[in-house]
Design an enzyme around this catalytic site. Structure first.
Site, PDB file in Angstrom:
ATOM      1  CD  GLU A  47      -2.208   1.266   3.009  1.00 22.64           C
ATOM      2  OE1 GLU A  47      -1.618   0.640   3.932  1.00 22.64           O
ATOM      3  OE2 GLU A  47      -3.280   1.898   3.167  1.00 22.64           O
ATOM      4  CE  LYS A 132      -7.078   1.300   4.040  1.00 28.42           C
ATOM      5  NZ  LYS A 132      -5.771   1.730   4.658  1.00 28.42           N
ATOM      6  CB  CYS A 182      -3.972  -1.403   4.704  1.00 24.15           C
ATOM      7  SG  CYS A 182      -2.972  -1.341   6.192  1.00 24.15           S
TER       8      CYS A 182
END
Ligand code: ING
Length: 331
Positions: A47, A132, A182
């Site tokens: 990320e 995300k 993440c």
């Protein structure tokens, strides 16, 4: 019949605030070269792989943070990665901060900021993009925190869902691939949405502090890595898929991120793990035929799932109090 691909997690050590993108890209090129020598056909970078984890830094004017974002992919700084993909015939996953001038839900064209990942083919084309969805942390400066975690300040919630695409990898004509980023790995809903699209390989990068940054209570240090691995291993087992989970690790401007990048199989077993907190390549041969057992027995979704019992999952956001039980009044 076996469907084997060789994948790599290309873990990055720390990237300091002062470090230019070119340095990070150079380090990634070294890892791609090593991946090529090892016969890897797909490389997963972390990320926000091009810069330091800047959401730890507060900017009153969020425009001051724009220097951490990419307005084009590829750009001059990242083009060498696309060239290397073509040179080595290797696909790669890259996480980065994305600025896009595009209409929002109201149709208004404006500058939008996302925590993004792309899958790039060996021909240098963008095969899949993900933004995300689960943004941890907070949007305003919180003085009580040891370290800020301002993803809700700098990024919008991803608006692309959790897409899966079937695309060639190495000698295989089609592999079902999806992504998360993440914090997403901690939410079983993310894994299941990918699983419901027959994902075979989940790519995810992470930047995770090695100690708890919230003042919310004690969390034993050894649990940081345990929770990360638990989430990924469970996600793979419960959706009968592989995952390549790649860290950015080490100490960035005094703030420590853990490594422990892993590659996990559909049985939930860790088949490869990084042991440093620096630039490190781990690889594994993944036989995608291993996905078949889980998805035709225990997790044959079409046979066993009961969505009518799960409505709370999509209709509710937060948890609600349960009804209070009372003993039956004496007759
Ligand atoms: N980092 C962390 C993660 O989810 C975090 C934030 C750590 C949340 C530990 C909760 C517990 O791995 C990012 N970038 O999401």
């Amino acid at each position: 019949m076996a469907r084997i691909i060789t994948v790599a997690a290309a873990q990055l050590g720390p990237i300091q605030q002062a470090e230019p993108r070119a340095v990070a890209v150079e380090r990634m090129l070294r890892l791609m070269e090593r991946a090529h020598r090892r016969g890897a056909e797909l490389v997963v970078f972390p990320e926000l792989a091009l810069t330091t984890f800047f959401p730890r830094h507060y900017h009153d004017d969020i425009g001051e943070a724009d220097r951490w974002f990419e307005t084009a992919m590829p750009s001059n700084e990242t083009a060498p990665l696309f060239d290397a993909a073509r040179r080595y015939g290797i696909g790669f996953h890259l996480g980065y901060a994305e600025i896009a001038e595009e209409p929002d839900a109201t149709g208004k064209l404006r500058r939008r900021r996302f925590n993004t990942a792309v899958l790039v083919s060996p021909e240098g084309e963008i095969v899949l993009k993900y933004r995300k969805v689960h943004l941890p942390g907070h949007a305003e400066y919180l003085p009580e925190r040891k370290v800020q975690h301002l993803e809700k300040r700098y990024f919008e919630v991803g608006n692309l869902g959790f897409p899966v695409v079937r695309a060639p990898v190495g000698g295989l004509p089609g592999v079902n691939m999806g992504m998360m980023i993440c914090n997403d790995r901690r939410w079983p809903e993310a894994w299941r949405v990918l699983g419901l699209q027959k994902v075979e390989l989940v790519m995810l990068g992470y930047n995770t502090p090695s100690t708890n940054q919230e003042a919310g209570g004690f969390e034993a240090h050894h649990l940081r890595v345990f929770h990360s691995h638990l989430s990924i291993q469970a996600g793979c087992y419960q959706n009968a898929c592989f995952a390549v989970a790649t860290a950015k690790a080490g100490t960035e401007d005094g703030h420590e991120l853990f490594g422990h990048s892993i590659i996990v199989n559909p049985q939930g077993e860790i088949v490869a793990q990084a042991t440093s907190w620096d630039d490190e390549l781990i690889t594994a041969d993944c036989d995608l035929a291993m996905c078949t057992l889980g998805r035709t027995t225990i997790f044959a979704f079409e046979k066993h799932r009961r969505p009518e019992a799960y409505r709370r999952i999509t209709e509710q956001v937060g948890a609600v109090d349960p009804p209070e039980w009372r003993p039956q009044a004496a007759e």
